[in-house]
Structure formats: structure tokens, C-alpha cells
Design a protein around this motif. Structure first.
Motif, PDB file in Angstrom:
ATOM      1  N   CYS A 187       1.180  -5.225   5.648  1.00  0.00           N
ATOM      2  CA  CYS A 187       0.578  -5.788   6.762  1.00  0.00           C
ATOM      3  C   CYS A 187       0.480  -7.136   6.526  1.00  0.00           C
ATOM      4  N   ILE A 195      -3.625  -0.856   8.725  1.00  0.00           N
ATOM      5  CA  ILE A 195      -2.897  -0.228   7.262  1.00  0.00           C
ATOM      6  C   ILE A 195      -3.254   1.430   7.563  1.00  0.00           C
ATOM      7  N   HIS A 211       1.205  -1.109  -0.151  1.00  0.00           N
ATOM      8  CA  HIS A 211       0.118   0.035   0.153  1.00  0.00           C
ATOM      9  C   HIS A 211       1.222   1.174  -0.107  1.00  0.00           C
TER      10      HIS A 211
END
Length: 95
Positions: free
Chosen positions: A13, A61, A4
Motif C-alpha cells: 500500500c 491493509i 505485508h
């Protein structure tokens, strides 16, 4: 797993279920945050409650985004601040 990208940082993650609780589950997440111009990422571990692994990853996130915003300061970014959880449980992984 896809990285991301957020404000010049790459966030990854990985979620593993740590224990089952009621009504949600407790998840253990391994998080890395790397500035795109830096070779080495920062490693964190986080424990959180969520219904699903996808929900745990999304929350992880969000915490990473909050961490990036707090480390850079709001004066570096134009526009309204992003909505994130009220506090970040991020802690540096030792070792």
C-alpha cells in the motif's frame, strides 16, 4: 516500503495525501494484492479518512485483508475470523 504477507498474499500500500479535511485528512492509496504463486498483482485505488499516513496505510491493509478473506471464503481458514471494517471500498483500478 515493506510488503505485508497475509494468508499467502503479498499486500503493498502506497499512501498519498489527496486533500485536507477537518478534523482528519482524506488520503488516496494505491494498493496491490498478489498471490505468492502468481506473477501479476491486482491493482486497486482507495480513498479513506485517517489522521496520519501510517493510520491510512494500516486501514488500507485491513481492507486488503478483508478482500482476501472474502475472495477465498471463510471455509478455507481455521480459527475465528479476523476483525475488519464492515465494508470494503476497494475498486479495481481501470486501465
Amino acid at each position: 516500503m515493506r510488503a505485508h504477507i497475509y494468508r499467502g498474499f503479498e499486500i503493498n500500500c502506497v499512501v498519498a495525501k489527496a486533500e485536507t479535511g477537518k478534523p482528519s485528512a482524506r488520503w488516496h492509496c494505491a494498493l496491490t494484492i498478489r498471490a505468492l504463486d502468481e506473477p501479476e498483482p491486482l491493482h486497486y485505488e482507495i480513498d479513506l479518512n485517517a489522521w496520519t499516513p501510517a493510520g491510512a496505510r494500516n486501514l488500507c491493509i485491513q481492507y486488503a485483508k478483508q478482500h482476501v478473506d472474502e475472495s477465498k471464503g471463510p471455509e478455507h481458514y481455521a480459527g475465528p475470523p479476523q476483525q475488519c471494517p464492515p465494508s470494503s471500498p476497494l475498486r479495481k483500478k481501470s486501465g
